[in-house]
Design an enzyme around this catalytic site. Structure first.
Site: not given
Ligand code: NAP
Length: 533
Positions: A307, A270
């Protein structure tokens, strides 16, 4: 600030033993003061790494075939052990990361909560994916054999902890929890930004392994440089999958290393997302100050080191957009920068902001204030228009930290064009009212191809951990668009299906036996049959 009582050893924990590393040392660092933290952490060499992966492989057979109750109790015991550490954990994490106490307390609850959620998944058992096509001996022209399918764990998994979630995406975080829940032993590479926090949690996991009487190789915590030990971990033939959260360059390097192995393995990385937010006229008809404060809160929370931080907002040109921009200026001006995770991350942020601000057609919309600590730069919002955004790739890059770009659009077509140009994203957010539905509708199919989660009238930060959550998306948000790193579906990343054809019942793995001793829901001849039926 709470003080810490526990003593830290400064060593890796390999298969339950504290192992002083033979490969030099590294110290933690207090980003709020730039002070070096004790103890020094010893770094392992390749031989010591091999001991961890070999132990993980040796643990695989027994761990992967645990009964659901023991397996679930193990995950719950990790959560219990983390809680038993008490205030020391958050105290050390605060010093190492600069993150505030409330945020870290919340993160600890999320970490133990997701371990318990995975324990419930393990007890319930649907992840085993039992499918049975019973034999049809009289079928013409050929009889059908008995075929039974279940999912099995892949093998030992390497996990790289994230800097920005020292608890929930680190040692006992989402990747570790989902791999252990799948039945995969874990070799965890600690992040240098919080070595002491990693040691405290690593001990809690190693203690749980011992408490449950499991093979000690089920979990190892290692300290070592990414460029040597991290690479060696991913290319170790005993490792069968990788979980990673971090930079785009780090994630793509691991994907390349895993793909170049004689036996390539999956890497679930990720990496990078700017999380576009689309404001429609109707939404801006309300109180723009409330909306602007929420936007600024989402951009600056955790110093923007999330994120899902909204790095890009599309706002209509004209009066409504002007009013929103002015409100953003009012909301951001008094906001002070917060300590960033590391000096390196703060410097990367400053370089990114300087580069963005220097682009033709980009101007400052709002700027906060420098924070009182070290590494606490003033948050920033920049502005531009759609044509500039479409032609300049720099405007599409993630700036990890409290910065965002406001893009003014003149038509619905502008929005669709801009959305088509976006890279893959973790999230896409819509601020709308019913009056906006006709404008929004053509955008949705475009966003569905770009993002893992589409949300309305909220903010992408604050990711719910549940069964329906997707925290994933097309590259570069992740390296594998088919899955998620948050939520229970994450367990699927570490499983693969195996079919058993005409295997006698007594030799079948327990989940596939006719008597269904683990009371699993099963898909029999295509129909889901619940365990109680
Ligand atoms: P990072 O540099 O990617 O490092 C993450 C982990 O991977 C570290 O343990 C690192 O080890 C290891 N690593 C990095 N490159 C490697 C390679 N080529 N081979 C093997 N291992 C490697 O990420 P970071 O230190 O957390 O933050 C740096 C940047 O990452 C930030 O400025 C930001 O842009 C981005 N970031 C994004 C997210 C997100 O969720 N989108 C989250 C965190 C960070 P060593 O440190 O030992 O090298």
């Amino acid at each position: 600030m709470p003080t810490m009582q526990a003593t830290l050893a400064g060593h890796s924990i390999i298969a339950g033993r504290e192992v002083p590393g033979n490969g030099g040392t590294v110290n933690g660092f207090n980003p709020a003061t730039n002070a070096v933290l004790e103890p020094a952490y010893t770094l392992i060499d390749r031989e010591q790494l091999a001991a961890a992966t070999t132990a993980a492989e040796e643990a695989f057979e027994s761990f992967s075939s645990l009964d659901p109750e023991t397996h679930a109790a193990f995950l719950e015991k990790i959560a219990e052990n983390i809680e038993a550490v008490g205030a020391d954990l958050v105290a050390r994490a605060m010093i190492e990361t600069g993150l505030p106490e409330a945020r870290l307390n919340g993160e600890r609850a999320r970490t133990t909560g997701q371990l318990r959620l995975f324990a419930a998944v393990v007890r319930q058992g649907d992840h085993r994916g039992v499918r049975i096509d019973p034999a049809l001996p009289d079928r013409q022209p050929m009889p059908r054999p008995d075929i039974r399918q279940r999912k099995v764990p892949l093998g030992p998994v390497a996990v790289f902890g994230a800097s920005n979630f020292p608890l929930a995406f680190s040692t006992a975080g989402g990747d570790t929890a989902s791999a252990l829940a799948a039945g995969c032993p874990v070799v965890f590479k600690a992040h240098n930004a919080h070595p002491g926090t990693s040691e405290i949690v690593g001990r809690a996991i190693a203690d749980a392994v011992r408490d449950l009487g499991l093979h000690p190789g089920v979990f190892s915590l290692i300290y070592g440089p990414g460029s040597s030990i991290g690479q060696a971990l991913v290319t170790d033939p005993l490792i069968k999958a990788v979980g990673f959260t971090g930079s785009r360059s780090g994630g793509t390097a691991l994907v390349a290393a895993a793909a170049a192995r004689p036996e390539p393995i999956p890497v679930y990385a990720e990496m990078s997302s700017i999380n576009p937010v689309f404001f429609f006229e109707g939404a801006l008809a309300g109180d723009v100050d409330v909306l602007a404060q929420a936007y600024v809160g989402s951009v600056t929370g955790s110093s923007g080191q999330l994120c899902t931080s909204p790095g890009l907002v599309f706002v209509p040109a004209g009066e409504a957009g002007d009013a929103f921009a002015a409100a953003v200026n009012r909301a951001l001006a008094p906001a002070a920068g917060q300590t960033m995770l590391t000096k390196g991350i703060a410097e990367a942020w400053s370089a990114g902001v300087a580069e963005l601000g220097a682009q033709d057609g980009v101007e400052v919309v709002a700027r906060g204030e420098q924070g009182p600590t070290e590494n606490a730069p003033a948050p920033a919002v920049f502005g531009t228009d759609v044509p500039t955004f479409l032609e300049n790739g720099v405007l599409h890059q993630e700036i990890f930290g409290a910065a965002s770009l406001m893009v003014r659009y003149t038509s619905a077509t502008d929005l669709v064009d801009a959305a088509r140009r976006l890279e893959g994203q973790l999230t896409a957010t819509l601020h709308l009212t019913e009056a906006d539905h006709a404008t929004v509708a053509p955008l949705l199919p475009v966003l569905e191809r770009k993002a893992g989660r589409i949300l309305a009238n909220g903010w992408p930060t604050g990711v719910e951990v549940g069964h329906a959550m997707v925290h994933g998306g097309p590259f570069p948000a992740t390296s594998d668009t088919r899955t998620t790193s948050v939520g229970t579906l994450a367990i699927e990343r570490f499983l693969r299906p195996v079919a058993y054809q005409n295997i006698p019942d007594g030799l079948l793995p327990v989940p596939l036996r006719e008597a269904n001793p683990w009371h699993l829901n099963r898909r029999i001849d295509g129909t889901i049959i619940l365990a109680g039926e």
